[in-house]
Design a protein around this motif. Sequence first.
Motif, PDB file in Angstrom:
ATOM      1  N   UNK A 138       0.855  -1.188   0.000  1.00 50.91           N
ATOM      2  CA  UNK A 138       0.000   0.000   0.000  1.00 50.91           C
ATOM      3  C   UNK A 138       0.892   1.239   0.000  1.00 50.91           C
ATOM      4  N   UNK A 139       0.820   1.988  -1.085  1.00 54.54           N
ATOM      5  CA  UNK A 139       1.630   3.203  -1.216  1.00 54.54           C
ATOM      6  C   UNK A 139       1.050   4.286  -0.309  1.00 54.54           C
ATOM      7  N   UNK A 140       1.904   4.902   0.480  1.00 55.97           N
ATOM      8  CA  UNK A 140       1.443   5.942   1.396  1.00 55.97           C
ATOM      9  C   UNK A 140       1.226   7.252   0.653  1.00 55.97           C
ATOM     10  N   UNK A 141       0.465   8.139   1.251  1.00 58.94           N
ATOM     11  CA  UNK A 141       0.253   9.465   0.670  1.00 58.94           C
ATOM     12  C   UNK A 141       1.578  10.210   0.569  1.00 58.94           C
ATOM     13  N   UNK A 142       2.447  10.036   1.556  1.00 58.88           N
ATOM     14  CA  UNK A 142       3.751  10.687   1.533  1.00 58.88           C
ATOM     15  C   UNK A 142       4.566  10.220   0.327  1.00 58.88           C
ATOM     16  N   UNK A 143       4.527   8.934   0.061  1.00 51.23           N
ATOM     17  CA  UNK A 143       5.252   8.402  -1.092  1.00 51.23           C
ATOM     18  C   UNK A 143       4.661   8.897  -2.404  1.00 51.23           C
ATOM     19  N   UNK A 144       3.335   8.927  -2.482  1.00 53.34           N
ATOM     20  CA  UNK A 144       2.692   9.397  -3.706  1.00 53.34           C
ATOM     21  C   UNK A 144       3.043  10.846  -3.998  1.00 53.34           C
ATOM     22  N   UNK A 145       2.968  11.691  -2.986  1.00 53.62           N
ATOM     23  CA  UNK A 145       3.267  13.106  -3.157  1.00 53.62           C
ATOM     24  C   UNK A 145       4.725  13.307  -3.579  1.00 53.62           C
ATOM     25  N   UNK A 146       5.620  12.557  -2.972  1.00 51.47           N
ATOM     26  CA  UNK A 146       7.041  12.676  -3.314  1.00 51.47           C
ATOM     27  C   UNK A 146       7.298  12.261  -4.756  1.00 51.47           C
ATOM     28  N   UNK A 147       6.685  11.171  -5.182  1.00 59.59           N
ATOM     29  CA  UNK A 147       6.878  10.712  -6.557  1.00 59.59           C
ATOM     30  C   UNK A 147       6.303  11.713  -7.558  1.00 59.59           C
ATOM     31  N   UNK A 148       5.151  12.247  -7.256  1.00 60.29           N
ATOM     32  CA  UNK A 148       4.551  13.239  -8.154  1.00 60.29           C
ATOM     33  C   UNK A 148       5.447  14.466  -8.276  1.00 60.29           C
ATOM     34  N   UNK A 149       6.005  14.909  -7.153  1.00 60.63           N
ATOM     35  CA  UNK A 149       6.877  16.081  -7.162  1.00 60.63           C
ATOM     36  C   UNK A 149       8.180  15.818  -7.909  1.00 60.63           C
ATOM     37  N   UNK A 150       8.585  14.559  -7.999  1.00 62.79           N
ATOM     38  CA  UNK A 150       9.849  14.208  -8.657  1.00 62.79           C
ATOM     39  C   UNK A 150       9.728  14.129 -10.167  1.00 62.79           C
ATOM     40  N   UNK A 151       8.533  14.297 -10.708  1.00 56.35           N
ATOM     41  CA  UNK A 151       8.332  14.218 -12.157  1.00 56.35           C
ATOM     42  C   UNK A 151       8.320  15.635 -12.718  1.00 56.35           C
ATOM     43  N   UNK A 152       9.335  15.979 -13.445  1.00 57.46           N
ATOM     44  CA  UNK A 152       9.481  17.311 -14.010  1.00 57.46           C
ATOM     45  C   UNK A 152       8.870  17.326 -15.415  1.00 57.46           C
ATOM     46  N   UNK A 153       7.813  18.085 -15.597  1.00 50.11           N
ATOM     47  CA  UNK A 153       7.081  18.069 -16.864  1.00 50.11           C
ATOM     48  C   UNK A 153       7.927  18.566 -18.026  1.00 50.11           C
ATOM     49  N   UNK A 154       8.794  19.534 -17.768  1.00 50.99           N
ATOM     50  CA  UNK A 154       9.637  20.057 -18.844  1.00 50.99           C
ATOM     51  C   UNK A 154      10.680  19.030 -19.254  1.00 50.99           C
ATOM     52  N   UNK A 155      11.300  18.383 -18.272  1.00 50.39           N
ATOM     53  CA  UNK A 155      12.268  17.330 -18.588  1.00 50.39           C
ATOM     54  C   UNK A 155      11.596  16.188 -19.343  1.00 50.39           C
ATOM     55  N   UNK A 156      10.418  15.811 -18.921  1.00 49.47           N
ATOM     56  CA  UNK A 156       9.660  14.742 -19.573  1.00 49.47           C
ATOM     57  C   UNK A 156       9.358  15.107 -21.018  1.00 49.47           C
ATOM     58  N   UNK A 157       8.914  16.337 -21.232  1.00 54.09           N
ATOM     59  CA  UNK A 157       8.573  16.798 -22.578  1.00 54.09           C
ATOM     60  C   UNK A 157       9.791  16.803 -23.487  1.00 54.09           C
ATOM     61  N   UNK A 158      10.883  17.352 -23.005  1.00 59.67           N
ATOM     62  CA  UNK A 158      12.078  17.467 -23.829  1.00 59.67           C
ATOM     63  C   UNK A 158      12.695  16.100 -24.123  1.00 59.67           C
ATOM     64  N   UNK A 159      12.635  15.189 -23.160  1.00 59.20           N
ATOM     65  CA  UNK A 159      13.161  13.842 -23.396  1.00 59.20           C
ATOM     66  C   UNK A 159      12.328  13.119 -24.452  1.00 59.20           C
ATOM     67  N   UNK A 160      11.004  13.267 -24.360  1.00 61.55           N
ATOM     68  CA  UNK A 160      10.119  12.638 -25.344  1.00 61.55           C
ATOM     69  C   UNK A 160      10.374  13.192 -26.741  1.00 61.55           C
ATOM     70  N   UNK A 161      10.548  14.496 -26.858  1.00 59.17           N
ATOM     71  CA  UNK A 161      10.802  15.103 -28.160  1.00 59.17           C
ATOM     72  C   UNK A 161      12.160  14.682 -28.703  1.00 59.17           C
ATOM     73  N   UNK A 162      13.156  14.638 -27.837  1.00 65.03           N
ATOM     74  CA  UNK A 162      14.492  14.244 -28.284  1.00 65.03           C
ATOM     75  C   UNK A 162      14.510  12.809 -28.799  1.00 65.03           C
ATOM     76  N   UNK A 163      13.914  11.902 -28.059  1.00 69.21           N
ATOM     77  CA  UNK A 163      13.869  10.506 -28.487  1.00 69.21           C
ATOM     78  C   UNK A 163      12.938  10.338 -29.679  1.00 69.21           C
ATOM     79  N   UNK A 164      11.803  11.038 -29.663  1.00 70.13           N
ATOM     80  CA  UNK A 164      10.840  10.916 -30.756  1.00 70.13           C
ATOM     81  C   UNK A 164      11.371  11.410 -32.083  1.00 70.13           C
ATOM     82  N   UNK A 165      12.269  12.361 -32.073  1.00 78.45           N
ATOM     83  CA  UNK A 165      12.784  12.923 -33.314  1.00 78.45           C
ATOM     84  C   UNK A 165      14.013  12.204 -33.855  1.00 78.45           C
ATOM     85  N   UNK A 166      14.353  11.078 -33.260  1.00 79.95           N
ATOM     86  CA  UNK A 166      15.374  10.206 -33.850  1.00 79.95           C
ATOM     87  C   UNK A 166      14.667   9.277 -34.827  1.00 79.95           C
TER      88      UNK A 166
END
Length: 464
Positions: free
Chosen positions: A14-42
């Motif tokens: 059972x994932x705790x609320x503390x763990x969920x919040x920490x994981x959500x905060x660790x996901x950087x939308x800009x990094x995610x977007x740029x990584x997807x574009x970089x890999x997608x454009x190969x």
Amino acid sequence: MSETFDNLPPVNYVVSEEERVALEAAIDIEELTQTALALGNIDSPSMSEASAAQFVFDWLETEGFAPRKVGATPERPNVIATYGGKGDGKSLLYTAHLDTESPTWEPDLDAHKFRPETLANPEWNQCWLQDGAFHGYPISNDRGPMVCFLMAAKALKSCGIDLSGRLYLTASPGEIGPEPIEEARGVQYMGKEIGTHYAFYHGGVSPDYAIAAEGCDFGLTWVASGYAVFRIQLFGEGVFTPLLESPERAADHPNPIYRLGETIQSVLDWGRTYEQENIYTSSGGVSKPKTQISSVRGGVPYAFGAGTEICSLYLEVGLPPHVEIGQVHRSLESHLRQQGIGEFGLEPVVVRHGFAADENRVAPLVSAVDAATRDTLGEPLKLAHPIYSSMWRDHNVFNMNRIPAVTTGFPRWRPTPEDMVKSTLIYALTALSLCGRAPETENKKTLSGSDVYGENPFSSAGVS
């Protein structure tokens, strides 16, 4: 049939609320977007996945996941990395494919299949962000979901959340194709055998469960269709054109090309009946097999003068989990005999059966995805649309080998960066829920990751 999944067992962890919040905060939308574009454009059509594989390898190496390459050929490797495994928890494997749907980019072949304006569509091999959504087939199918589970593993690591069970991260060539048929022979024309098949058989992985990360509109299915390709050969007689006496009826012509009309109608009639009689329905998904002629070949255009003695049709037939190739072969052959189309031959030149996971054995995995979906989207996990269980996806590889597997992921069409963040969080929460958290040690006690990895570079800015 319910649109959601009922009577699921309790989650492994059972994932705790503390763990969920920490994981959500660790996901950087800009990094995610740029990584997807970089890999997608190969550019990475089937048979040319090396550059995309190298990008994934380099990313994993930079992030400290110690990747390795495992391939039937060095030009088309699988990339495999592992995280966790610090206890005796269940193991989970994520897989996605490096190749992208596209023309062959061989002008003399594509000219016989695509209109010029279709070939000019930039979405075949380019990706960009427009009006808040991703454009480009490589991100939708399938490097966007791949980036999501890579970033999910990074979020777990950044938060200092180690896993009891092993999490395998795999990127494979050849899921889309091709298939060795006729003169397209040899290893270079192999698809699935050198992709996820090869990674499972030779990649040093031992998953208890597997997820094929692909667009499913946040739904899930543990069903997948296979397919066969039948070569239907019509036989006739080559007659020197000046000697030919043309008959009144096409069916009486010695050139078998003239019999295509009635043969195609017969194939269509058989296919319509086959499609209706072989729908597979289960609590894990609905598979609706479809049929379509993919190619017609007859004669040699530059060696004319006497027609041809052979004309071939190539018929694609979907194979849902309960259908086997022998029964399909007999059914089609019997139908064509009854239609009186003349001398013909019938042979399956490709066979890949469809599979479904055992409902009870796959339940712990579905429970984990359901819990992650509720925590992320605020609603229960839904059954994926039948189109996603009526095609080949690489969870077939694991279900055929008795490893319970599903496919699930973000919206297939025009996903947004926010969709990718949600999918990343679902993948991270699923891994933690299924694999469990490793026991804490003295030097790894923080959710922020700052005690182990320095200041946490991630924030919740832009995360939805």
